[in-house]
Design a protein around this motif. Structure first.
Motif, short mmCIF file in Angstrom:
data_model
loop_
_atom_site.label_atom_id
_atom_site.label_comp_id
_atom_site.label_asym_id
_atom_site.label_seq_id
_atom_site.Cartn_x
_atom_site.Cartn_y
_atom_site.Cartn_z
N ALA A 42 0.83 -1.21 0.00
CA ALA A 42 0.00 0.00 0.00
C ALA A 42 0.87 1.26 0.00
CB ALA A 42 -0.95 -0.01 1.20
N VAL A 43 1.93 1.25 0.77
CA VAL A 43 2.85 2.39 0.79
C VAL A 43 3.48 2.57 -0.60
CG1 VAL A 43 5.06 3.24 1.71
CG2 VAL A 43 3.36 2.23 3.25
N HIS A 44 3.90 1.49 -1.19
CA HIS A 44 4.54 1.53 -2.51
C HIS A 44 3.58 2.11 -3.56
CE1 HIS A 44 7.42 -0.86 -5.37
NE2 HIS A 44 7.17 0.35 -5.82
N LEU A 45 2.33 1.64 -3.54
CA LEU A 45 1.35 2.12 -4.51
C LEU A 45 1.05 3.60 -4.28
CD1 LEU A 45 -0.56 1.50 -6.85
CD2 LEU A 45 -2.24 0.72 -5.16
N LEU A 46 0.83 3.99 -3.03
CA LEU A 46 0.53 5.40 -2.74
C LEU A 46 1.72 6.29 -3.09
CD1 LEU A 46 -1.53 7.44 -1.72
CD2 LEU A 46 -0.65 7.05 0.59
N ALA A 47 2.93 5.77 -2.96
CA ALA A 47 4.12 6.55 -3.30
C ALA A 47 4.11 6.94 -4.78
CB ALA A 47 5.38 5.77 -2.94
N HIS A 48 3.70 6.02 -5.64
CA HIS A 48 3.60 6.36 -7.06
C HIS A 48 2.48 7.36 -7.32
CE1 HIS A 48 6.70 3.91 -8.83
NE2 HIS A 48 6.32 2.89 -8.09
N GLU A 67 -3.94 -12.76 -4.72
CA GLU A 67 -4.03 -13.06 -3.28
C GLU A 67 -3.47 -11.90 -2.43
OE1 GLU A 67 -0.60 -15.42 -5.07
OE2 GLU A 67 -2.73 -15.30 -5.48
N VAL A 68 -2.49 -11.17 -2.95
CA VAL A 68 -1.96 -10.00 -2.24
C VAL A 68 -3.02 -8.90 -2.24
CG1 VAL A 68 -0.23 -8.15 -2.34
CG2 VAL A 68 0.46 -10.52 -2.70
N LYS A 69 -3.65 -8.68 -3.38
CA LYS A 69 -4.69 -7.67 -3.48
C LYS A 69 -5.86 -7.99 -2.54
CE LYS A 69 -3.70 -6.83 -8.35
NZ LYS A 69 -4.21 -6.96 -9.71
N ASP A 70 -6.24 -9.26 -2.50
CA ASP A 70 -7.38 -9.68 -1.68
C ASP A 70 -7.08 -9.63 -0.19
OD1 ASP A 70 -8.79 -10.15 -4.02
OD2 ASP A 70 -8.42 -12.31 -3.99
N ALA A 71 -5.82 -9.75 0.18
CA ALA A 71 -5.44 -9.85 1.60
C ALA A 71 -5.30 -8.50 2.30
CB ALA A 71 -4.13 -10.63 1.73
N SER A 72 -5.33 -7.40 1.55
CA SER A 72 -5.07 -6.10 2.17
C SER A 72 -6.14 -5.08 1.81
CB SER A 72 -3.70 -5.57 1.72
OG SER A 72 -3.51 -4.27 2.21
N LEU A 75 -4.53 -1.77 0.86
CA LEU A 75 -4.03 -1.74 -0.52
C LEU A 75 -5.18 -1.48 -1.48
CD1 LEU A 75 -1.79 -2.17 -2.64
CD2 LEU A 75 -2.24 -4.63 -2.46
N ALA A 76 -6.31 -2.15 -1.27
CA ALA A 76 -7.49 -1.94 -2.11
C ALA A 76 -7.98 -0.50 -2.01
CB ALA A 76 -8.59 -2.93 -1.73
N ALA A 77 -7.90 0.08 -0.82
CA ALA A 77 -8.33 1.47 -0.64
C ALA A 77 -7.41 2.43 -1.39
CB ALA A 77 -8.37 1.81 0.85
N VAL A 78 -6.12 2.17 -1.38
CA VAL A 78 -5.18 3.00 -2.15
C VAL A 78 -5.49 2.85 -3.64
CG1 VAL A 78 -2.76 3.39 -2.79
CG2 VAL A 78 -3.36 2.93 -0.41
N TRP A 79 -5.79 1.64 -4.07
CA TRP A 79 -6.11 1.42 -5.48
C TRP A 79 -7.37 2.17 -5.89
CZ3 TRP A 79 -4.12 1.21 -9.78
CH2 TRP A 79 -4.79 0.79 -10.92
N ARG A 80 -8.36 2.28 -4.99
CA ARG A 80 -9.56 3.06 -5.29
C ARG A 80 -9.19 4.53 -5.56
NH1 ARG A 80 -11.84 -0.62 -1.90
NH2 ARG A 80 -11.60 0.60 0.03
N ILE A 81 -8.24 5.04 -4.80
CA ILE A 81 -7.75 6.40 -5.05
C ILE A 81 -7.13 6.47 -6.44
CG2 ILE A 81 -6.04 8.13 -4.35
CD1 ILE A 81 -6.47 7.13 -1.45
#
Length: 123
Positions: A42-48, A67-72, A75-81
């Motif tokens: 999630a930090v990595h994605l938000l950093a970009h 499975e990584v996407k489903d487990a966090s 992370l899904a919330a950052v992806w919504r952004i």
């Protein structure tokens, strides 16, 4: 895996350094065959997203196993952004960011992201 540099950048609020730092550390881990189970996705994605590097953010998201996407949920919330940014739904960026209870690593980072001069905080 030593993520102390990532934690230091978060603590120092050096958010603009996080994307290249995470990219480099992830490449090093991959070249060594090191497990990335504890990776701060999630930090990595938000950093970009913070750097407004939507292409890298999208590539990073697509490279993650389901499975990584489903487990966090974070992370899904950052992806919504990221999806809102991709669709130029700037009101949605703010809504998505404010509609999630962020953990300690991302609470200040998300606030700083919204405060960047992109107009998200004006909604």
């Amino acid at each position: 895996m030593d993520l102390s540099a990532v934690q230091a950048a978060l603590s120092d609020k050096s958010y603009s350094t996080l994307a290249p730092l995470c990219d480099e550390l992830l490449l090093q881990a991959a070249s060594r065959g090191t497990t990335t189970d504890e990776w701060p996705h999630a930090v990595h994605l938000l950093a970009h997203l913070y750097l407004n590097d939507l292409n890298s953010a999208r590539f990073f998201w697509k490279s993650l196993p389901q499975e990584v996407k489903d487990a966090s949920p974070e992370l899904a919330a950052v992806w919504r952004i990221g999806q809102c940014l991709w669709n130029r739904d700037y009101a949605g960026v703010y809504t998505a960011a404010q509609g999630f209870e962020w953990g300690p690593d991302l609470a200040d980072f998300t606030t700083a992201f919204l405060a960047t001069d992109r107009g998200y905080s004006s909604f």
